[in-house]
Design a protein around this motif. Structure first.
Motif, mmCIF file in Angstrom:
data_model
loop_
_atom_site.group_PDB
_atom_site.id
_atom_site.type_symbol
_atom_site.label_atom_id
_atom_site.label_comp_id
_atom_site.label_asym_id
_atom_site.label_seq_id
_atom_site.Cartn_x
_atom_site.Cartn_y
_atom_site.Cartn_z
ATOM 1 N N UNK A 19 0.783 -1.234 0.000
ATOM 2 C CA UNK A 19 0.000 0.000 0.000
ATOM 3 C C UNK A 19 0.813 1.280 0.000
ATOM 4 N N UNK A 20 2.093 1.175 -0.244
ATOM 5 C CA UNK A 20 2.940 2.358 -0.134
ATOM 6 C C UNK A 20 3.515 2.828 -1.448
ATOM 7 N N UNK A 21 2.879 2.539 -2.521
ATOM 8 C CA UNK A 21 3.435 2.984 -3.803
ATOM 9 C C UNK A 21 4.332 1.906 -4.338
ATOM 10 N N UNK A 22 4.848 2.113 -5.528
ATOM 11 C CA UNK A 22 5.791 1.122 -6.032
ATOM 12 C C UNK A 22 6.690 0.734 -4.875
ATOM 13 N N UNK A 23 7.056 -0.511 -4.809
ATOM 14 C CA UNK A 23 8.000 -0.917 -3.771
ATOM 15 C C UNK A 23 9.380 -0.370 -4.085
ATOM 16 N N UNK A 24 10.325 -0.771 -3.259
ATOM 17 C CA UNK A 24 11.695 -0.314 -3.399
ATOM 18 C C UNK A 24 12.224 -0.481 -4.823
ATOM 19 N N UNK A 25 11.954 -1.642 -5.401
ATOM 20 C CA UNK A 25 12.483 -1.960 -6.720
ATOM 21 C C UNK A 25 11.946 -0.988 -7.784
ATOM 22 N N UNK A 26 10.646 -0.736 -7.751
ATOM 23 C CA UNK A 26 10.037 0.154 -8.732
ATOM 24 C C UNK A 26 10.573 1.573 -8.606
#
Ligand SMILES: [Zn+2]
Length: 261
Positions: free
Chosen positions: A15-22
Motif C-alpha cells: 500500500x505504499x506505492x511502487x515498492x523499493x524496486x520500482x
C-alpha cells in the motif's frame, strides 16, 4: 531465503506505492536523462553517496513519523469517473496530484535552505513514481484495491500491493531484457513522446490503466486467485508506467534546472 525476502518485500511495500524496486528503477531512468546542470544540482541537494535511485523510497520510510504526508501518496479517483477535475477528490491535506507542483515549487525556491530543497527533491522523486502506479490514482470503493484480498502466485496479498511490487518482481524474474529496456538511454523524440503531456494527462492516463487493466479480467471469488496470466496481462502497463515515471521525473528536473545554452 528467496521466499523470506519476497515476503519481506510484500509486507513492507504493502500500500505504499511502487515498492523499493520500482522506485529505484524510476530513479535510474531519471538520472540517465538529466542534463548536466540538473545532474549537478541533484548531486548538491542529496547527501554524498545518495542517488535518485537510492532515495526513491525515502518518502515511504518517513510516512510514519511525518503524518502530514500520508495522503500525498495517492488520489482516490473513482474508477468509473471520466476525465474531469481531480480537485474534488484531493483532500485539503494534499494528494499525489497536488503535491507534485508543490514540491517542484519548493525545489525551485532559492529562499529555502539546501536541506528543505533536498527534502522537496526526495518527495518529488517519490510522488512522480506513485502517480504512475495505476492503483494509486483509482478507487472502486476499496481504497485503491487495498481491500481486495487476492492470492497471487500462491501468496496471500491484496490487489493494490501486488501492483506495488510482486508483479514487477515476477516480470524481472521472467523477462531477462526488462531491466535493460527500462534503463536504456531514450532518444530525444521518443522521450518527448513518452514524457509529454501535463500533470492532468498523467493522472488520468494512470486512472484509465486502472480501469482498463488492473480492474479488468479479475476473477470472481474471495480471495481472488491470480496467477501468471494476470501478471502477463499487467506487465506491459507496469513497464510503460515505470518508464514514463522516470522520463517525466527527468523532464521536471530538467525544467527546474535548465541546461546552459
Ligand atoms: Zn508512496
Amino acid at each position: 531465503m528467496t521466499r523470506f525476502l519476497f515476503l519481506f518485500i510484500l509486507l513492507t511495500a504493502s500500500g505504499w506505492g511502487w515498492g523499493r524496486e520500482g522506485h529505484a528503477l524510476i530513479g535510474v531512468i531519471a538520472e540517465r536523462h538529466l542534463n548536466p546542470v540538473a545532474r549537478a544540482a541533484v548531486g548538491e541537494l542529496l547527501e554524498p553517496g545518495e542517488t535518485l535511485a537510492s532515495i526513491g523510497s525515502w518518502a515511504d520510510a518517513v510516512r510514519g513519523e511525518r503524518r502530514e504526508t500520508s495522503t500525498w501518496h495517492y488520489i482516490n479517483l473513482p474508477v468509473s469517473a471520466s476525465r474531469g477535475d481531480w480537485r474534488g477528490f484531493c483532500p485539503d491535506a494534499g494528494c499525489v496530484v497536488s503535491i507534485i507542483p508543490e514540491m517542484t515549487a519548493r525545489l525551485r525556491n532559492p529562499s529555502l535552505s539546501r536541506l528543505e530543497r533536498g527534502e522537496a527533491l526526495k518527495f518529488l522523486a517519490h510522488f512522480v513514481g506513485d502517480l504512475h502506479q495505476p492503483l494509486h490514482v483509482a478507487d472502486k470503493g476499496d481504497r485503491g484495491g487495498n481491500d481486495v484480498p487476492v492470492v497471487f502466485l500462491d501468496r496471500p496479498a491484496n490487489l493494490h500491493s501486488i501492483w506495488d511490487t510482486p508483479i514487477l518482481m515476477w516480470m524481472l524474474e521472467n523477462d531477462d531484457g526488462l531491466r535493460e529496456r527500462l534503463t536504456r538511454r531514450v532518444g530525444l523524440w521518443e522521450r518527448r513522446k513518452l514524457a509529454g503531456g501535463t500533470l492532468d494527462d498523467w493522472a488520468w492516463e494512470a486512472h484509465a490503466i486502472s480501469r482498463d487493466v488492473a480492474y479488468r479480467r479479475l476473477p470472481q471469488g474471495t480471495p481472488m486467485v491470480l496467477g501468471a496470466d494476470y501478471a502477463s496481462h499487467a506487465a506491459p502497463a507496469v513497464e510503460i508506467q515505470l518508464q514514463r515515471a522516470g522520463l517525466r521525473l527527468a523532464r521536471i528536473l530538467n525544467e527546474v534546472f535548465p541546461a546552459k545554452p
